[in-house]
Design a protein around this motif. Structure first.
Motif, PDB file in Angstrom:
ATOM      1  N   PHE A  21       0.774  -1.224  -0.052  1.00 19.19           N
ATOM      2  CA  PHE A  21      -0.021  -0.056   0.031  1.00 19.19           C
ATOM      3  C   PHE A  21       0.839   1.342  -0.013  1.00 19.19           C
ATOM      4  O   PHE A  21       0.253   2.402   0.001  1.00 19.19           O
ATOM      5  N   GLY A  22       2.135   1.241  -0.140  1.00 16.76           N
ATOM      6  CA  GLY A  22       3.096   2.322  -0.464  1.00 16.76           C
ATOM      7  C   GLY A  22       2.798   2.970   0.954  1.00 16.76           C
ATOM      8  O   GLY A  22       2.801   4.206   0.891  1.00 16.76           O
ATOM      9  N   LEU A  23       3.030   2.707   2.260  1.00 15.96           N
ATOM     10  CA  LEU A  23       2.939   3.177   3.386  1.00 15.96           C
ATOM     11  C   LEU A  23       4.342   3.625   4.041  1.00 15.96           C
ATOM     12  O   LEU A  23       4.252   4.056   5.450  1.00 15.96           O
ATOM     13  N   GLU A  24       5.363   3.469   3.439  1.00  8.84           N
ATOM     14  CA  GLU A  24       6.526   3.458   3.946  1.00  8.84           C
ATOM     15  C   GLU A  24       6.879   4.862   4.895  1.00  8.84           C
ATOM     16  O   GLU A  24       7.533   5.142   5.890  1.00  8.84           O
ATOM     17  N   ASP A  25       6.541   6.034   4.120  1.00 10.75           N
ATOM     18  CA  ASP A  25       6.798   7.291   4.593  1.00 10.75           C
ATOM     19  C   ASP A  25       5.512   7.912   5.513  1.00 10.75           C
ATOM     20  O   ASP A  25       5.590   9.110   5.871  1.00 10.75           O
ATOM     21  N   LYS A  26       4.774   7.214   5.787  1.00  6.70           N
ATOM     22  CA  LYS A  26       3.587   7.459   6.656  1.00  6.70           C
ATOM     23  C   LYS A  26       3.930   7.303   8.124  1.00  6.70           C
ATOM     24  O   LYS A  26       4.231   6.267   8.929  1.00  6.70           O
ATOM     25  N   SER A  27       3.914   8.631   9.065  1.00  7.70           N
ATOM     26  CA  SER A  27       4.436   8.474  10.188  1.00  7.70           C
ATOM     27  C   SER A  27       3.420   7.746  11.187  1.00  7.70           C
ATOM     28  O   SER A  27       4.008   6.998  12.166  1.00  7.70           O
ATOM     29  N   TRP A  28       2.384   7.874  10.967  1.00  7.43           N
ATOM     30  CA  TRP A  28       1.340   7.197  11.846  1.00  7.43           C
ATOM     31  C   TRP A  28       1.375   5.583  11.682  1.00  7.43           C
ATOM     32  O   TRP A  28       1.134   4.851  12.724  1.00  7.43           O
ATOM     33  N   ASN A  30       4.213   4.331  11.037  1.00  5.88           N
ATOM     34  CA  ASN A  30       5.571   3.747  11.755  1.00  5.88           C
ATOM     35  C   ASN A  30       5.355   3.943  13.359  1.00  5.88           C
ATOM     36  O   ASN A  30       5.958   2.963  13.877  1.00  5.88           O
ATOM     37  N   ASN A  31       4.635   4.826  13.702  1.00  8.40           N
ATOM     38  CA  ASN A  31       4.269   4.886  15.153  1.00  8.40           C
ATOM     39  C   ASN A  31       3.389   3.789  15.704  1.00  8.40           C
ATOM     40  O   ASN A  31       3.656   3.121  16.766  1.00  8.40           O
ATOM     41  N   MET A  32       2.517   3.154  14.698  1.00  4.57           N
ATOM     42  CA  MET A  32       1.720   2.168  14.944  1.00  4.57           C
ATOM     43  C   MET A  32       2.505   0.829  15.477  1.00  4.57           C
ATOM     44  O   MET A  32       2.574   0.236  16.232  1.00  4.57           O
ATOM     45  N   TYR A  33       3.550   0.660  14.421  1.00  2.00           N
ATOM     46  CA  TYR A  33       4.578  -0.413  14.554  1.00  2.00           C
ATOM     47  C   TYR A  33       5.260  -0.391  15.748  1.00  2.00           C
ATOM     48  O   TYR A  33       5.512  -1.514  16.262  1.00  2.00           O
ATOM     49  N   GLU A  34       5.794   0.791  15.901  1.00  2.25           N
ATOM     50  CA  GLU A  34       6.610   0.972  17.368  1.00  2.25           C
ATOM     51  C   GLU A  34       5.897   0.422  18.438  1.00  2.25           C
ATOM     52  O   GLU A  34       6.253   0.040  19.481  1.00  2.25           O
ATOM     53  N   GLU A  35       4.416   0.715  18.420  1.00  2.00           N
ATOM     54  CA  GLU A  35       3.813   0.277  19.566  1.00  2.00           C
ATOM     55  C   GLU A  35       2.980  -1.127  19.477  1.00  2.00           C
ATOM     56  O   GLU A  35       2.024  -1.448  20.209  1.00  2.00           O
ATOM     57  N   LYS A  36       3.487  -1.673  18.575  1.00  5.11           N
ATOM     58  CA  LYS A  36       3.024  -3.034  18.292  1.00  5.11           C
ATOM     59  C   LYS A  36       2.882  -4.100  19.382  1.00  5.11           C
ATOM     60  O   LYS A  36       2.015  -4.948  19.562  1.00  5.11           O
ATOM     61  N   HIS A  37       3.981  -4.009  20.483  1.00  6.05           N
ATOM     62  CA  HIS A  37       3.783  -4.778  21.713  1.00  6.05           C
ATOM     63  C   HIS A  37       2.584  -4.603  22.632  1.00  6.05           C
ATOM     64  O   HIS A  37       2.115  -5.150  23.387  1.00  6.05           O
ATOM     65  N   MET A  38       1.938  -3.364  22.147  1.00  3.87           N
ATOM     66  CA  MET A  38       0.676  -3.349  23.070  1.00  3.87           C
ATOM     67  C   MET A  38      -0.716  -3.707  22.311  1.00  3.87           C
ATOM     68  O   MET A  38      -1.753  -3.404  22.861  1.00  3.87           O
ATOM     69  N   TRP A  39      -0.581  -4.040  21.148  1.00  5.04           N
ATOM     70  CA  TRP A  39      -1.982  -4.393  20.082  1.00  5.04           C
ATOM     71  C   TRP A  39      -1.714  -5.562  19.334  1.00  5.04           C
ATOM     72  O   TRP A  39      -2.841  -6.149  19.242  1.00  5.04           O
ATOM     73  N   ALA A  40      -0.557  -6.038  18.995  1.00  5.82           N
ATOM     74  CA  ALA A  40      -0.381  -7.161  17.949  1.00  5.82           C
ATOM     75  C   ALA A  40      -0.368  -8.485  18.641  1.00  5.82           C
ATOM     76  O   ALA A  40       0.149  -8.690  19.673  1.00  5.82           O
ATOM     77  N   ASN A  41      -1.460  -9.116  18.189  1.00  3.42           N
ATOM     78  CA  ASN A  41      -1.490 -10.721  18.722  1.00  3.42           C
ATOM     79  C   ASN A  41      -0.112 -11.318  19.181  1.00  3.42           C
ATOM     80  O   ASN A  41       0.082 -12.184  20.016  1.00  3.42           O
TER      81      ASN A  41
END
Length: 141
Positions: A21-28, A30-41
């Protein structure tokens, strides 16, 4: 994103999703990925949540709000009634905290040290809920 994958599979699928989806430069993103320990199964599997998951919290909140709000309300009515709903929820939380300061629950298992710790950090209601699981675990379930 909410699939039940092992961590390496989750990481691989995340990269595929970002590239597709070409989302490499989307800060939100990247921030979501940084917080993956709080939401990713993949990262929260086998963690203790006292019977709560994010979806059950949302369902509970939606249920509470639905008792106060109806679809025909205009924005002003919605805000007024929503504020009443929030005040009621805060009161219930305050009351649960207060009730938890009164007395100490009776310890009932052979792992009294763990029970006492749980009784200190949880409200009485949640302690009793988690206590049920301690008893099941002690019985070998």
């Amino acid at each position: 994103m909410s699939g039940d994958y092992e961590i390496p599979v989750f990481k691989r699928k995340w990269v595929q999703l970002i590239e597709e989806f070409g989302l490499e430069d989307k800060s939100w993103v990247n921030n979501m990925y940084e917080e993956k320990h709080m939401w990713a199964n993949a990262y929260i599997r086998c963690k203790f949540f006292a019977g709560f998951r994010t979806t059950s919290r949302c369902k509970g909140l939606h249920s509470a709000v639905a008792r106060y709000v109806e679809s025909q309300y205009d924005l002003t009515n919605f805000v007024e009634i929503f504020q009443r709903c929030v005040a009621h929820l805060r009161f219930k939380e305050f009351n649960a905290d207060y009730e938890s300061t009164r007395g100490v629950p009776v310890m009932q298992t052979c792992i009294e040290l763990l029970e006492r710790f749980a009784a200190k950090v949880y409200t009485h209601k949640i302690f009793l809920f988690t206590h049920f699981f301690l008893e099941l675990d002690q019985c070998g379930w």
